[in-house]
Design a protein around this motif. Sequence first.
Motif, PDB file in Angstrom:
ATOM      1  N   ILE A  32     -31.718 -10.637-101.860  1.00  0.00           N
ATOM      2  CA  ILE A  32     -30.886 -11.406-102.851  1.00  0.00           C
ATOM      3  C   ILE A  32     -29.250 -11.058-102.193  1.00  0.00           C
ATOM      4  CG2 ILE A  32     -29.271 -11.068-104.971  1.00  0.00           C
ATOM      5  CD1 ILE A  32     -32.435 -11.645-105.525  1.00  0.00           C
ATOM      6  N   VAL A  33     -28.665 -12.147-101.988  1.00  0.00           N
ATOM      7  CA  VAL A  33     -27.359 -12.212-101.557  1.00  0.00           C
ATOM      8  C   VAL A  33     -26.204 -12.080-102.652  1.00  0.00           C
ATOM      9  CG1 VAL A  33     -25.418 -13.987-100.575  1.00  0.00           C
ATOM     10  CG2 VAL A  33     -27.835 -14.163 -99.827  1.00  0.00           C
ATOM     11  N   HIS A  34     -25.705 -10.995-102.554  1.00  0.00           N
ATOM     12  CA  HIS A  34     -24.775 -10.668-103.739  1.00  0.00           C
ATOM     13  C   HIS A  34     -23.258 -11.495-103.336  1.00  0.00           C
ATOM     14  CE1 HIS A  34     -27.594  -7.573-103.469  1.00  0.00           C
ATOM     15  NE2 HIS A  34     -27.357  -7.340-104.522  1.00  0.00           N
ATOM     16  N   ALA A  35     -23.063 -12.727-103.826  1.00  0.00           N
ATOM     17  CA  ALA A  35     -21.985 -13.513-103.236  1.00  0.00           C
ATOM     18  C   ALA A  35     -20.709 -13.174-104.056  1.00  0.00           C
ATOM     19  CB  ALA A  35     -22.379 -14.960-103.596  1.00  0.00           C
ATOM     20  N   VAL A  78      -2.714  -6.087 -86.469  1.00  0.00           N
ATOM     21  CA  VAL A  78      -3.769  -5.071 -86.553  1.00  0.00           C
ATOM     22  C   VAL A  78      -5.105  -5.749 -86.452  1.00  0.00           C
ATOM     23  CG1 VAL A  78      -5.139  -3.844 -88.566  1.00  0.00           C
ATOM     24  CG2 VAL A  78      -2.686  -3.847 -88.423  1.00  0.00           C
ATOM     25  N   ILE A  79      -5.864  -5.478 -85.422  1.00  0.00           N
ATOM     26  CA  ILE A  79      -6.889  -5.958 -85.237  1.00  0.00           C
ATOM     27  C   ILE A  79      -8.353  -5.395 -85.834  1.00  0.00           C
ATOM     28  CG2 ILE A  79      -8.676  -7.130 -83.236  1.00  0.00           C
ATOM     29  CD1 ILE A  79      -5.740  -8.161 -83.115  1.00  0.00           C
ATOM     30  N   LEU A  80      -8.735  -6.070 -86.679  1.00  0.00           N
ATOM     31  CA  LEU A  80      -9.868  -5.597 -87.544  1.00  0.00           C
ATOM     32  C   LEU A  80     -11.318  -5.493 -86.508  1.00  0.00           C
ATOM     33  CD1 LEU A  80      -9.963  -6.952 -91.155  1.00  0.00           C
ATOM     34  CD2 LEU A  80      -9.882  -4.565 -90.363  1.00  0.00           C
ATOM     35  N   GLY A  81     -11.818  -4.226 -86.318  1.00  0.00           N
ATOM     36  CA  GLY A  81     -13.042  -4.389 -85.501  1.00  0.00           C
ATOM     37  C   GLY A  81     -14.406  -4.538 -86.373  1.00  0.00           C
ATOM     38  N   GLY A  82     -15.285  -5.112 -85.894  1.00  0.00           N
ATOM     39  CA  GLY A  82     -16.467  -5.478 -86.416  1.00  0.00           C
ATOM     40  C   GLY A  82     -16.393  -6.681 -87.424  1.00  0.00           C
ATOM     41  N   GLU A  83     -17.360  -6.902 -88.556  1.00  0.00           N
ATOM     42  CA  GLU A  83     -17.189  -7.735 -89.376  1.00  0.00           C
ATOM     43  C   GLU A  83     -17.739  -7.252 -90.641  1.00  0.00           C
ATOM     44  OE1 GLU A  83     -19.793 -11.037 -87.865  1.00  0.00           O
ATOM     45  OE2 GLU A  83     -18.150 -11.867 -86.483  1.00  0.00           O
ATOM     46  N   PRO A  84     -17.571  -7.895 -91.960  1.00  0.00           N
ATOM     47  CA  PRO A  84     -17.795  -7.362 -92.944  1.00  0.00           C
ATOM     48  C   PRO A  84     -19.273  -7.347 -93.054  1.00  0.00           C
ATOM     49  CG  PRO A  84     -16.436  -9.498 -93.314  1.00  0.00           C
ATOM     50  CD  PRO A  84     -16.736  -9.467 -91.980  1.00  0.00           C
ATOM     51  N   PRO A  85     -19.724  -6.211 -94.094  1.00  0.00           N
ATOM     52  CA  PRO A  85     -21.184  -5.879 -93.906  1.00  0.00           C
ATOM     53  C   PRO A  85     -21.815  -7.147 -94.686  1.00  0.00           C
ATOM     54  CG  PRO A  85     -19.716  -4.205 -94.946  1.00  0.00           C
ATOM     55  CD  PRO A  85     -18.841  -5.575 -94.821  1.00  0.00           C
ATOM     56  N   SER A  86     -23.354  -7.054 -94.671  1.00  0.00           N
ATOM     57  CA  SER A  86     -24.308  -8.119 -94.880  1.00  0.00           C
ATOM     58  C   SER A  86     -24.204  -8.118 -96.656  1.00  0.00           C
ATOM     59  CB  SER A  86     -25.366  -7.867 -94.504  1.00  0.00           C
ATOM     60  OG  SER A  86     -26.436  -8.702 -95.049  1.00  0.00           O
ATOM     61  N   THR A  87     -24.057  -9.331 -97.164  1.00  0.00           N
ATOM     62  CA  THR A  87     -24.144  -9.524 -98.623  1.00  0.00           C
ATOM     63  C   THR A  87     -25.489  -9.183 -99.122  1.00  0.00           C
ATOM     64  OG1 THR A  87     -24.219 -11.977 -98.220  1.00  0.00           O
ATOM     65  CG2 THR A  87     -22.246 -10.930 -98.635  1.00  0.00           C
ATOM     66  N   LEU A  88     -26.523  -9.207 -98.096  1.00  0.00           N
ATOM     67  CA  LEU A  88     -27.905  -8.878 -98.475  1.00  0.00           C
ATOM     68  C   LEU A  88     -28.029  -7.445 -98.969  1.00  0.00           C
ATOM     69  CD1 LEU A  88     -29.942 -10.847 -95.886  1.00  0.00           C
ATOM     70  CD2 LEU A  88     -29.748 -11.325 -98.334  1.00  0.00           C
ATOM     71  N   SER A  89     -27.408  -6.260 -98.630  1.00  0.00           N
ATOM     72  CA  SER A  89     -27.089  -5.093 -98.773  1.00  0.00           C
ATOM     73  C   SER A  89     -25.829  -4.578 -98.770  1.00  0.00           C
ATOM     74  CB  SER A  89     -28.207  -4.482 -97.772  1.00  0.00           C
ATOM     75  OG  SER A  89     -28.264  -3.113 -98.237  1.00  0.00           O
TER      76      SER A  89
END
Length: 682
Positions: A383-386, A623-634
């Motif tokens: 499930i993608v939690h959009a 401000v340099i954000l490290g990483g990327e947003p978590p997966s919308t699958l979980s």
Amino acid sequence: MDMAQPEHVTAASTQPVLEVEDLRTVFLTDDGAVRAVDGVSFTVGPGETLGIVGESGSGKSVTALSLMRLLEEPARIIGGSVRFQGRDVLAMRPDELRGWRGDRAAMVFQDPMTGLNPVLRILRQVTEHMVSHGRQSPATARVRAVELLRRMGIAAPERAAASFPHQFSGGMRQRVMLAIGVANDPVLLIADEPTTALDVTIQAQILDLLRSLNEEFGTAIVLISHDLGVIGTVCRRVAVMYAGEIVEEAATEAVLTDPRHPYAWALVNAVPRLDSPAGARLTSIEGAPPNALDPPPGCRFAPRCPFKIARCDTDHPPLMEVAPGRRARCWVTADGRRLPAPPIPAQAAPRSAAPEERPLLEAEGLVKHFAVGRDGFFGASRIVHAVNGVDLRLRRGEALGIVGESGCGKSTLARLVTRLHEPTAGRIRFEGQDITHASPAEMRPLRPRMGMVFQDPYASLNPRMTVADALAEPLLAHRRAATRAEARERVLKLMATVGLKPEWASRFPHEFSGGQRQRISIARSLALQPDLVVADEPVSALDVNVQAQVLNLMLELRERLGLSYLFIAHDLAVVRAFCDRVAVMYLGRIVEQGPALDIFAQPLHPYTVALTSAVPEAGRERVILGGEPPSTLSLPTGCAFRGRCPVARPACEVPPPLAEIAPGRLVACHFPGSFSRPGHLS
């Protein structure tokens, strides 16, 4: 920001890395030779950063391809010279070019998905140049490739090396392209619009990488962009191109603060800034660049120039020194005079509404999930939690901005409130009427009251329909015009409303520029006289000048017709210039909401602080954000942002509610306002 050369670039390194003199490139057509690059000259020294800026069609990318000898017929270099460390690039044999490209000189293209081979793993593509140029053995190349990916900020580089390009986001793919570009420690790196299609946070990361490559390795960089703000964060010098020519060349700071060519003046003032007055008109240049088949005899910018004098129409100006270290192709500033500052626009007051006024649009607890298959044959559904519980209210005549990184749910939210998607949970009301689960028949009478403008106007227009047919279609389908003649009369009025000439009604979409196509999309959204216009990234793919034109048009239509806008964008400066209120989304949730002036003056959520700092403006601490947003699958537990947040504490293991902490200010954070000092987030 210190734009000095790296310390290891000594005075002995006096020979320029790149010398371009009177470069001329044409495209041979049945109608004649199109002068794409017409007499371009510049030099780039060791460790220097040069920006080339201009709107689409100015010749920037053709210049870059000419430097690398990557052009194919019908393009042809017909004059000039290109010398790399004294070697004549235009005289190189094919085998010499193969040895030079990717080794001593490298290029990073705008679209990384087309630059990467979709059927080869990332490791193979990064090591390919090292091995083929004899720089590394296959074994050592693999070790270096993983280290390069790590240096480019890619988490878990060993796993990333075994992946395919389609498994990466746009920002991660661009990092891979940079790793390939610098794999052999090139002396010269040409980056052609490397951040145009990226979110503002990912753009900031890529620009930071480019700057570090220049500072650490002394790599000479030529950065091509249509945005002077992007150029200002990386480049020490800038060359402004228009109609195939360089019209101004100077130190970047000088051009940004005191441009001496009217075209550079317009580009500088067309860019919205976070400190611009809300609702104020942006400076824009109407009209289009000259025909490259037959440019005018005088200054090529004269037909669009607000400062021109009589000589500009007859005499073609050379690139003259108008101040120490500054050259401009302009008769007006040839004697050293400065161009006047644009008039300071009055700040538009935010629209106020009576407390009892019923909102035009309301959403409560809005949720949307998408099923995307199973984990294996017998596994559970994925499930993608959009969208994950969104509340919003939009009043009549108001503009509400929705901002956030790609994948945060902005576009899904737009399709939910217009009922192009049916919500999984929650409630939607349009002028008090519950439309959450309205059938197509129940929605049909409401459709004319909801207009939509999409990001890509070319994809949203039927290429086989003329403009007249595209605009008449909704009028006839909803019976707002009894006959085709009446529909055509309405179409011509619509075209006039958005600044299109009536004689263009018989043209097809491919015959228009990007900005003109977006005006057609806006006209189509207005055809049925809607109350609400949902604009999904309507200006993100446009040049800064065309962007200013479209934003000015939308502001004018709002004032004249009383439209309400749900305005979706990832560029906060654009939202600051257009919207009354702003809602910041992260991973399907609103994390901050309030008046635009307050949110940009004092952001309270750490994510909003990072977004506002990432706007590419020269001198801005980021401000340099490290990483990327978590997966919308979980979805993560607790606060969705805590994995990237610099002030996360044990309390953040409990999801914070979207709470009102001041009149009209809502923040989903246990410690609002606790992070406001620019720094680096890891």
